[in-house]
Design an enzyme around this catalytic site. Structure first.
Site, mmCIF file in Angstrom:
data_model
loop_
_atom_site.group_PDB
_atom_site.id
_atom_site.type_symbol
_atom_site.label_atom_id
_atom_site.label_comp_id
_atom_site.label_asym_id
_atom_site.label_seq_id
_atom_site.Cartn_x
_atom_site.Cartn_y
_atom_site.Cartn_z
ATOM 1 N N CYS A 2 0.840 -1.178 0.000
ATOM 2 C CA CYS A 2 0.000 0.000 0.000
ATOM 3 C C CYS A 2 0.881 1.236 0.000
ATOM 4 O O CYS A 2 1.879 1.311 0.712
ATOM 5 C CB CYS A 2 -0.952 0.081 1.186
ATOM 6 S SG CYS A 2 -2.123 -1.255 1.241
ATOM 7 N N ARG A 27 4.092 -0.532 -4.629
ATOM 8 C CA ARG A 27 3.761 -1.035 -3.295
ATOM 9 C C ARG A 27 2.445 -1.804 -3.272
ATOM 10 O O ARG A 27 2.077 -2.403 -2.257
ATOM 11 C CB ARG A 27 3.677 0.127 -2.305
ATOM 12 C CG ARG A 27 4.955 0.923 -2.188
ATOM 13 C CD ARG A 27 4.788 2.056 -1.216
ATOM 14 N NE ARG A 27 4.594 1.559 0.129
ATOM 15 C CZ ARG A 27 5.575 1.270 0.964
ATOM 16 N NH1 ARG A 27 6.824 1.435 0.584
ATOM 17 N NH2 ARG A 27 5.331 0.828 2.165
ATOM 18 N N TRP A 74 -2.714 -2.779 -1.729
ATOM 19 C CA TRP A 74 -2.381 -4.195 -1.861
ATOM 20 C C TRP A 74 -3.260 -4.887 -0.834
ATOM 21 O O TRP A 74 -3.046 -4.774 0.368
ATOM 22 C CB TRP A 74 -0.901 -4.432 -1.563
ATOM 23 C CG TRP A 74 -0.426 -5.814 -1.853
ATOM 24 C CD1 TRP A 74 0.073 -6.279 -3.029
ATOM 25 C CD2 TRP A 74 -0.383 -6.922 -0.948
ATOM 26 N NE1 TRP A 74 0.422 -7.602 -2.910
ATOM 27 C CE2 TRP A 74 0.155 -8.021 -1.656
ATOM 28 C CE3 TRP A 74 -0.749 -7.105 0.395
ATOM 29 C CZ2 TRP A 74 0.339 -9.276 -1.059
ATOM 30 C CZ3 TRP A 74 -0.571 -8.351 0.973
ATOM 31 C CH2 TRP A 74 -0.030 -9.417 0.246
ATOM 32 N N ASN A 100 -1.752 2.175 5.610
ATOM 33 C CA ASN A 100 -0.874 1.072 5.199
ATOM 34 C C ASN A 100 -0.530 0.304 6.476
ATOM 35 O O ASN A 100 -0.090 0.908 7.451
ATOM 36 C CB ASN A 100 0.384 1.670 4.537
ATOM 37 C CG ASN A 100 1.520 0.681 4.357
ATOM 38 O OD1 ASN A 100 2.672 1.063 4.341
ATOM 39 N ND2 ASN A 100 1.209 -0.592 4.225
ATOM 40 N N GLY A 101 -0.762 -1.013 6.465
ATOM 41 C CA GLY A 101 -0.496 -1.808 7.668
ATOM 42 C C GLY A 101 -1.709 -2.654 7.994
ATOM 43 O O GLY A 101 -2.593 -2.833 7.144
ATOM 44 N N GLU A 479 17.808 -17.626 -6.887
ATOM 45 C CA GLU A 479 17.434 -16.262 -7.278
ATOM 46 C C GLU A 479 17.001 -16.209 -8.749
ATOM 47 O O GLU A 479 16.045 -15.512 -9.096
ATOM 48 C CB GLU A 479 18.613 -15.316 -6.999
ATOM 49 C CG GLU A 479 18.398 -13.878 -7.424
ATOM 50 C CD GLU A 479 17.204 -13.178 -6.782
ATOM 51 O OE1 GLU A 479 16.617 -13.711 -5.826
ATOM 52 O OE2 GLU A 479 16.842 -12.098 -7.271
ATOM 53 N N LYS A 483 13.361 -14.915 -9.903
ATOM 54 C CA LYS A 483 13.149 -13.836 -10.886
ATOM 55 C C LYS A 483 12.186 -14.304 -11.962
ATOM 56 O O LYS A 483 11.271 -13.605 -12.350
ATOM 57 C CB LYS A 483 14.464 -13.418 -11.560
ATOM 58 C CG LYS A 483 15.389 -12.540 -10.777
ATOM 59 C CD LYS A 483 14.912 -11.134 -10.557
ATOM 60 C CE LYS A 483 14.096 -10.982 -9.323
ATOM 61 N NZ LYS A 483 14.656 -10.983 -8.029
ATOM 62 N N GLU A 486 8.590 -14.689 -10.606
ATOM 63 C CA GLU A 486 8.016 -13.389 -10.238
ATOM 64 C C GLU A 486 7.497 -12.632 -11.448
ATOM 65 O O GLU A 486 6.417 -12.063 -11.403
ATOM 66 C CB GLU A 486 9.092 -12.499 -9.581
ATOM 67 C CG GLU A 486 9.319 -12.729 -8.120
ATOM 68 C CD GLU A 486 10.384 -11.783 -7.561
ATOM 69 O OE1 GLU A 486 10.144 -11.219 -6.497
ATOM 70 O OE2 GLU A 486 11.456 -11.618 -8.185
ATOM 71 N N HIS A 502 17.521 -36.483 -6.178
ATOM 72 C CA HIS A 502 16.624 -36.875 -5.082
ATOM 73 C C HIS A 502 15.195 -36.382 -5.313
ATOM 74 O O HIS A 502 14.430 -36.246 -4.352
ATOM 75 C CB HIS A 502 17.178 -36.346 -3.760
ATOM 76 C CG HIS A 502 18.531 -36.878 -3.437
ATOM 77 N ND1 HIS A 502 18.751 -38.202 -3.121
ATOM 78 C CD2 HIS A 502 19.746 -36.291 -3.422
ATOM 79 C CE1 HIS A 502 20.051 -38.396 -2.916
ATOM 80 N NE2 HIS A 502 20.677 -37.246 -3.093
ATOM 81 N N LYS A 603 6.367 -4.594 -3.520
ATOM 82 C CA LYS A 603 7.806 -4.501 -3.307
ATOM 83 C C LYS A 603 8.175 -4.423 -1.838
ATOM 84 O O LYS A 603 9.189 -4.940 -1.411
ATOM 85 C CB LYS A 603 8.351 -3.276 -4.040
ATOM 86 C CG LYS A 603 9.855 -3.242 -4.024
ATOM 87 C CD LYS A 603 10.414 -2.483 -5.175
ATOM 88 C CE LYS A 603 11.913 -2.604 -5.223
ATOM 89 N NZ LYS A 603 12.369 -3.922 -5.669
HETATM 90 C C1 G6P Z 1 9.170 -8.580 -1.514
HETATM 91 C C2 G6P Z 1 9.813 -8.074 -2.775
HETATM 92 C C3 G6P Z 1 11.150 -8.785 -3.004
HETATM 93 C C4 G6P Z 1 12.038 -8.599 -1.797
HETATM 94 C C5 G6P Z 1 11.354 -9.043 -0.509
HETATM 95 C C6 G6P Z 1 12.140 -8.588 0.711
HETATM 96 O O1 G6P Z 1 8.777 -9.896 -1.660
HETATM 97 O O2 G6P Z 1 8.956 -8.295 -3.901
HETATM 98 O O3 G6P Z 1 11.787 -8.244 -4.139
HETATM 99 O O4 G6P Z 1 13.203 -9.344 -1.970
HETATM 100 O O5 G6P Z 1 10.066 -8.438 -0.395
HETATM 101 O O6 G6P Z 1 12.138 -7.195 0.744
HETATM 102 P P1 G6P Z 1 13.265 -6.319 1.366
HETATM 103 O O7 G6P Z 1 12.824 -4.913 1.107
HETATM 104 O O8 G6P Z 1 13.310 -6.644 2.829
HETATM 105 O O9 G6P Z 1 14.552 -6.637 0.691
#
Ligand code: G6P
Length: 608
Positions: A2, A27, A74, A100-101, A479, A483, A486, A502, A603
């Site tokens: 948010c 956000r 969100w 937000n929260g 990672e 990616k 996502e 396994h 994010k």
């Molecule tokens: C969300 C974002 C990711 C990020 C994660 C942790 O899931 O989409 O890209 O890695 O949060 O966020 P931070 O701000 O703590 O790195």
């Protein structure tokens, strides 16, 4: 999670709110809304979906006025509907709130308020706030500020709120507890926002509100109070970020821009810290006496933490553990004051990571965070901070923040190794020379993006893909897979290559793309990776290899190959991951997804 923006000043608030919300859309983006004061009192517009839907509505039914507040959502409580979109109002329609929260005790508050005759029109937790403020005013609170203070004293959970009242012209109220909120100071105008980049071009100074603080922004200035009503003198910081840092600079997406920024970001980071002097605010003596390191993080930052663990173990000989912050907080880890906690976070606001910090502090541990956002909660709650200095990262899928976190771990590991004497000066100097090669190597990988695009074009259409790596590049596999899922929505699984037999080997057939990271040259892991690739080849999997330039052996096995420059094994993950970022990027492009704002993601995850 948010985004909040608010404006007090002489201009029409709507265009400023929309501009701020556009920059905060990362956000959350399932609905949006704005409220302003105008001749009718308080007027609102809301829309389900992206911000552009709200813009369409504002086009059809224009709104003008000032001051104003806006929100991009969100969803947590209640699906993305117009009724659940913020701002939320009280029964009189004279108070509007963006939030937000999560208000954890909203159910009991709602029941109590309903008994007193309040009528609710959404399923959100947020809606209790305007009703609570209205009830406080009814019960005799002399003004909105007092009513807001009283209302928030009853709320449990996390919040950043912006409040507008038709009875308080020229004023926006703001408060935070556990969710980010800043006050921006422009020339004769004031803003609130969830982060600085949202309002960067309009402000010169910023106040980072502390938890439990309330601000009243008026056309003639800002006053800050505690929840108990005491005036506080806020610290005012000059804004040092350049406005262009938050622009797309001609790139088709923020993500692509941020991928391209990596060589510069990493070069700057190395130069800033390469003397490895005592700049991490913890003394060499502290590092000598340390007996354990615990790294906690979420998402991409967790993968950086896994890599950090490997480097720290390798260079410093310390016992190091990495855990997901959301798991760590519910464990009973054997941690004592001899343990250093390293939280890793791009945003510095991730709720689980913050919870980990608070736990560790209770156990008497020092906290050294690796973080990208100055003034964020993680930064403020740490004893020491190693800033990743990547600049604003706006694409939801993290790229430059990740490689900067990796680089930060490399520099930190060398720093601790020097303090503990586990590497001698010439070994450290050699490591730094090798680290300095990383930015140019990344630059070269990026220059091969058309080759990577062609490979992505061949493999993006299947339902699933597998990513394999070992040792330093096991986190790279995780990672790379993250990616891909996502942003392209193709299911992708990262696996330690040695574990493939396994389980995941059962998935391999001629349709499954298997991305194999095989750049190690100096150790036993290279041969093992080759054997694993052979196992995939024998089952007709489609191998896409990331390999070191000139490696002909890998070329014989792989169907497709992305060559990267030779880099010392320990630092190769910082380069290799860039190839995987681009692979995911072009897969997503081919699949037609919204790359900067992938569905359902946000994010900054400020709720548990
Ligand atoms: C969300 C974002 C990711 C990020 C994660 C942790 O899931 O989409 O890209 O890695 O949060 O966020 P931070 O701000 O703590 O790195």
């Amino acid at each position: 999670m948010c985004g909040i923006v608010g404006y007090v000043g002489k201009q029409d608030a709507i265009p400023l709110l929309i501009d701020g919300l556009k920059r905060l859309e990362y956000r959350g983006y399932d609905s949006a809304g704005v409220a302003v004061l105008d001749s009718a009192g308080l007027s609102l517009r809301k829309a389900v979906g992206r911000l552009s839907a709200l813009e369409d509505i504002l086009h059809l039914t224009p709104l003008g006025g000032r001051p104003g507040i806006g929100h991009t959502r969100w969803a947590t409580h209640g699906p993305p509907t117009e009724a659940n979109a913020h701002p939320h109002t009280d029964d009189s329609g004279r108070l509007a709130v963006v939030h937000n929260g999560i208000i954890e005790n909203y159910k009991e508050l709602r029941e109590e308020l309903e008994k007193k005759g309040h009528r609710f029109s959404s399923q959100t937790d947020t809606e209790v706030i305007p009703h609570l403020i209205a009830q406080e005013l009814k019960d005799g609170a002399p003004d909105t500020l007092t009513a807001l203070r009283n209302a928030l004293s009853r709320a449990r959970g996390a919040y950043a709120v912006g409040v507008l009242s038709a009875d308080e012209p020229n004023t926006v109220f703001a408060a935070r507890h556990g969710s980010p909120l800043i006050v921006g100071i422009g020339s004769g105008e004031y803003y609130i926002a969830s982060d600085v980049p949202a309002i960067l071009s309009r402000i010169r100074e910023v106040i980072y509100l502390n938890d439990g603080e309330i601000a009243a922004l008026r056309t003639d200035g800002v006053n800050v109070y505690t929840l108990a009503g005491q005036r506080v003198q806020p610290e005012i910081h000059a804004v040092t970020l350049q406005a262009e840092a938050a622009e797309r600079a001609g790139f088709e997406t923020y993500m692509l821009k941020e991928i391209h920024e990596q060589p510069r970001v990493l070069r700057n980071l190395i130069e800033k810290h390469s003397d490895l002097s005592d700049e991490f605010e913890l003394s060499a003596n502290y590092f000598r006496k340390l007996n354990r390191i615990m790294i906690v993080a979420c998402g991409t930052a967790y993968h950086a933490g896994m890599y950090g663990r490997l480097l720290l173990e390798h260079f410093t000989g310390l016992a190091v553990e990495t855990d997901l912050a959301s798991e760590f907080r519910y464990r009973d880890p054997k941690i004592d004051p001899g343990t250093l906690l390293i939280p890793v976070s791009q945003s510095g606001e991730t709720a689980d990571t913050l919870a980990g910090i608070r736990m560790a502090r209770n156990w008497g541990c020092k906290v050294l965070s690796i973080c990208n956002v100055p003034g964020s909660s993680v930064v403020r709650e740490s004893d020491a901070v190693l800033f990743t200095e990547a600049g604003p990262e706006i694409g939801v899928a993290s790229t430059k923040a990740y490689t900067a976190q990796q680089m930060a771990f490399a520099l930190l590991a060398l720093h601790i190794a020097r303090a503990r004497g586990t590497l001698n000066e010439s070994e450290i100097a050699q490591c730094l020379t090798d680290l300095r090669k990383v930015p140019d190597a990344i630059h070269l990988v990026i220059s091969r993006k058309e080759t990577i695009r062609a490979i992505a074009g061949k493999h993006h259409d299947g339902p699933s893909s597998l990513y394999l790596g070992r040792k330093f590049n096991y986190p790279t596999a995780l990672e790379g897979a993250l990616k891909n899922k996502e942003i392209s929505y193709q299911h992708a699984e990262g696996y330690a290559a040695g574990e493939m037999k396994h389980g995941p080997i059962a998935l391999i057939n001629e349709y499954l793309p298997v991305v194999c990271i095989c750049t190690q040259t100096r150790d036993e892991v290279y041969d093992k990776m080759i054997s694993n690739m052979k196992e995939v080849e024998a089952r007709h999997g489609r191998i896409i290899a990331v390999a070191t330039e000139g490696d002909t052996l890998v070329k014989e096995i792989a169907g497709d190959i992305i060559y990267v420059p030779a880099i010392r094994d320990e630092f190769s993950p910082i380069v290799n991951v860039v190839a995987l970022q681009l692979l995911a990027y072009y897969a997503a492009q081919a699949r037609g997804t919204d790359i900067d704002k992938p569905r359902n993601l946000a994010k900054s995850v400020t709720v548990e």
